[in-house]
Design an enzyme around this catalytic site. Structure first.
Site, PDB file in Angstrom:
ATOM      1  N   SER A 141      -6.666 -12.311  38.972  1.00 35.50           N
ATOM      2  CA  SER A 141      -7.540 -13.455  39.260  1.00 35.50           C
ATOM      3  C   SER A 141      -6.741 -14.734  39.135  1.00 35.50           C
ATOM      4  O   SER A 141      -5.812 -14.825  38.314  1.00 35.50           O
ATOM      5  CB  SER A 141      -8.719 -13.487  38.282  1.00 35.50           C
ATOM      6  OG  SER A 141      -9.416 -14.717  38.363  1.00 35.50           O
ATOM      7  N   TYR A 153     -11.409 -13.085  29.639  1.00 38.18           N
ATOM      8  CA  TYR A 153     -11.228 -12.799  31.061  1.00 38.18           C
ATOM      9  C   TYR A 153      -9.842 -13.236  31.532  1.00 38.18           C
ATOM     10  O   TYR A 153      -9.127 -12.476  32.185  1.00 38.18           O
ATOM     11  CB  TYR A 153     -12.318 -13.503  31.876  1.00 38.18           C
ATOM     12  CG  TYR A 153     -12.242 -13.180  33.351  1.00 38.18           C
ATOM     13  CD1 TYR A 153     -12.742 -11.974  33.831  1.00 38.18           C
ATOM     14  CD2 TYR A 153     -11.675 -14.071  34.256  1.00 38.18           C
ATOM     15  CE1 TYR A 153     -12.664 -11.663  35.180  1.00 38.18           C
ATOM     16  CE2 TYR A 153     -11.598 -13.768  35.610  1.00 38.18           C
ATOM     17  CZ  TYR A 153     -12.096 -12.568  36.073  1.00 38.18           C
ATOM     18  OH  TYR A 153     -12.015 -12.259  37.394  1.00 38.18           O
TER      19      TYR A 153
END
Length: 246
Positions: A141, A153
């Protein structure tokens, strides 16, 4: 038909980028094993593919190493080998750093990073055993590059990039290629669940002024899966509308 005759295993295939990748691979001739925590969603992905290349749908929790090994074993038993593995399974959370419970940290790291490791390990084992010069594609990401997101994350997705680099060097001589796609904000169910103010801030940070579409990520995966990228390994390929550079 860039993947004609290939066997492709895609995790997180029940929705979003994973579904788009699985369906595009099938369109290009691959037999697809669609794996997702949600079996019904994985079955729906397969149902949208050409019946001759529908493959199989299975429920799997990638954080469970035993379940991942069983999935790979079944796929190899049924098809003889696995040529392509795409690790798209991933989860997010809206926890702030100070309020992140241990359980939330462990869950996000467990799926996004440890789950990817489980699948890369089984991919390498199965490809080495069958002598397959295969392609493994991990999904990270842009949050791993710019820190725009919850700590667990961002850490998990940055870890995926490091895992890719190390694993790619280790198995390059065996003809196994491992690369990572680094998507920017993409129109998936995960992004659709963001608070509106977060979405507005994210879009302002994308020079192209829009979210990506799952099909755009899928086209990058198709490139990495096939012979067009035959001399590429250990690379992190950004598909993010100019939001961040590698």
């Amino acid at each position: 038909m860039k993947l004609s005759g290939k066997i492709a295993l895609v995790t997180g295939a029940g929705q979003g980028m994973g579904r788009a990748i699985a369906r595009l691979f099938a369109e290009h001739g691959a037999v697809v094993v669609a794996a997702d925590l949600n079996l019904e969603a994985a079955q729906e992905t397969i149902a949208g593919a050409d019946p001759e290349r529908a493959g199989m749908a299975r429920a799997v929790n990638v954080a469970d190493s035993g379940a991942v090994r069983a999935l790979f074993d079944e796929a190899v038993t049924r098809y003889g080998r696995i040529d392509i593995v795409v690790n798209s399974a991933g989860i997010g959370s809206f926890d702030t750093l100070a309020e992140t419970p241990d359980e939330s940290w462990a869950r996000v790291i467990g799926v996004n990073l440890t789950g990817t490791f489980h699948c890369v390990r089984e991919a390498v084992r199965s490809m080495a055993a069958s002598g397959t010069r295969g392609s493994v594609i991990n999904l990270s990401s842009t949050a791993a590059l710019n820190g725009d997101g919850p700590a667990h994350y961002c850490a998990s997705k940055a870890g995926v990039m490091g895992l890719t680099r190390s694993a790619a060097k280790e198995v390059a001589a065996q003809g196994i290629r491992i690369n990572t796609i680094v998507p920017g904000p993409t129109n998936t169910p995960m992004m659709q669940g963001l608070p509106s103010e977060w979405e507005e801030a994210i879009l302002k940070a994308v020079p192209m002024g829009r979210m990506g579409e799952p099909e755009e990520i899928a086209r990058a995966a198709l490139f990495l899966a096939g012979e067009d990228s035959s001399f590429m390994t250990g690379q992190n390929i950004a598909v993010n509308g100019g939001m961040a550079f590698i």
